[in-house]
Design an enzyme around this catalytic site. Structure first.
Site, short mmCIF file in Angstrom:
data_model
loop_
_atom_site.label_atom_id
_atom_site.label_comp_id
_atom_site.label_asym_id
_atom_site.label_seq_id
_atom_site.Cartn_x
_atom_site.Cartn_y
_atom_site.Cartn_z
CG ASP A 1 49.22 88.79 10.43
OD1 ASP A 1 48.02 88.96 11.06
OD2 ASP A 1 49.71 89.68 9.70
CE1 TYR B 1 50.28 86.86 6.39
CE2 TYR B 1 52.63 87.03 5.51
CZ TYR B 1 51.23 87.48 5.73
OH TYR B 1 50.98 88.77 5.19
CD GLU C 1 52.93 89.40 1.80
OE1 GLU C 1 53.21 89.09 3.25
OE2 GLU C 1 51.91 89.89 1.63
#
Length: 315
Positions: free
Chosen positions: A158, A140, A55
């Site tokens: 997002d 996020y 991520e």
DNA sequence: TTCCAGCCAT
DNA sequence: ATGGCTGGAA
């Protein structure tokens, strides 16, 4: 669910185009995703550390370019404990060497691993709220890790999700509205597959250039944009040009120091710009300013002053 | 030129 | 609330 607004229901005007048949909308997306989707290696693990690495690397970097870097990173530092033991300089050098950009994310990741070791005794927290306390982890990423590692996240929002919701259900370009609609749409207890699916939709079928029919978008029958032909997407602020920017020189400095251990100002200067001259407009003073900022970001150590200033990647 | 799975410091 | 951070590819 959003970190800031944990129990808000939909409001008037949030999603004028959202069908009353929520269950059909939900089921269609999950079936579409499960029938066929891109294979990324991090979709085959539930290790929160490996997922966090993916991520952080994926923030503002195309996924295809992340794959080899992710594999190399995990081969070199397979666990959070391994990463904690690494020198920060090596992590930053790895980041720069793999052209991942945003070198301070390497320091965030190193710091986050340390937090997991010291504050959670080496085992990752599972809630988005706790995850968000880790360095470099915002709303996020916290929901992404909670979802993909533990199936315990809230709906992620997002740029992909915003674009999809704006087009499909005419959600206004407003962050709070996106949060509420994303929340209201996600079925309970399926955050892992759901968040993968909605981002896949935004990445594959509903990108800047929509490919509704080619990709068999599962929401065509309900989609506001598909019906009206207006595929306007929320504005993404455009970046200033990279060439000649301050960021470009920061990147060159990190790369130079990852190859040379430590350098003085006058050794470093010519490596990052051909027109460096100690007393010129782009000279020691200019370079020292960049080094000071990089040091404040935890990327470098700077010692000495004037012509005896020496910089190296931080320990 | 523009885009790409955001976050941090101020 | 706003600016800064990265570099490869379409």
């Amino acid at each position: 669910m959003s970190d800031t607004d944990s129990s808000s229901a939909l409001r008037e005007g949030d999603a004028p185009g959202l069908s009353a048949d929520l269950d059909a909308v939900r089921e269609a997306l999950v079936e579409w995703y499960e029938a066929d989707h891109r294979e990324f290696p991090w979709r085959r693990t539930e290790d929160p550390y490996a997922i966090l690495v993916s991520e952080v690397m994926s923030q503002q970097t195309q996924l295809d370019r992340v794959v080899p870097a992710w594999e190399d990173f995990l081969e070199r530092w397979p666990t959070a404990a391994d990463l904690v033991d690494a020198d920060r300089a090596d992590v930053v050098a790895f980041w720069s060497g793999h052209s991942l950009g945003y070198n301070n994310r390497a320091t965030y990741l190193h710091e986050a691993a340390e937090q997991v070791e010291t504050e959670y005794d080496g085992s990752f927290p599972e809630s988005p709220g706790e995850l968000q306390e880790l360095m470099g982890v915002g709303p996020y990423t916290a929901n992404a890790v909670a979802s993909f590692a533990f199936n315990a996240g809230d709906a992620v929002v997002d740029t992909n999700v915003k674009r999809v919701l704006h087009r499909a259900f005419a959600v206004p370009d407003d962050d709070a509205a996106f949060e509420r609609v994303a929340d209201g749409l996600m079925p309970a207890d399926v955050s892992r597959v759901w968040n993968n699916a909605i981002m896949e939709l935004g990445g594959v079928a509903c990108g800047k250039k929509p490919r509704c029919d080619e990709e068999g978008c599962p929401w065509r029958e309900w989609c506001h944009a598909y019906q009206t032909g207006d595929f306007t997407a929320p504005d993404v602020p455009t970046q200033p040009s990279f060439d000649g920017s301050r960021r470009q020189f920061r990147g060159r400095i990190v790369r130079a120091l990852s190859n040379h251990d430590e350098l003085t100002l006058d050794e470093l200067g010519p490596k990052i710009r051909v027109d460096y001259s100690p007393d010129g407009e782009h000279g020691r003073e200019w370079l020292e300013g960049l080094l000071t900022d990089l040091a404040e970001d935890g990327l470098l150590d700077v010692e000495g002053s004037d012509d005896r200033t020496v910089a190296k990647l931080s320990e």
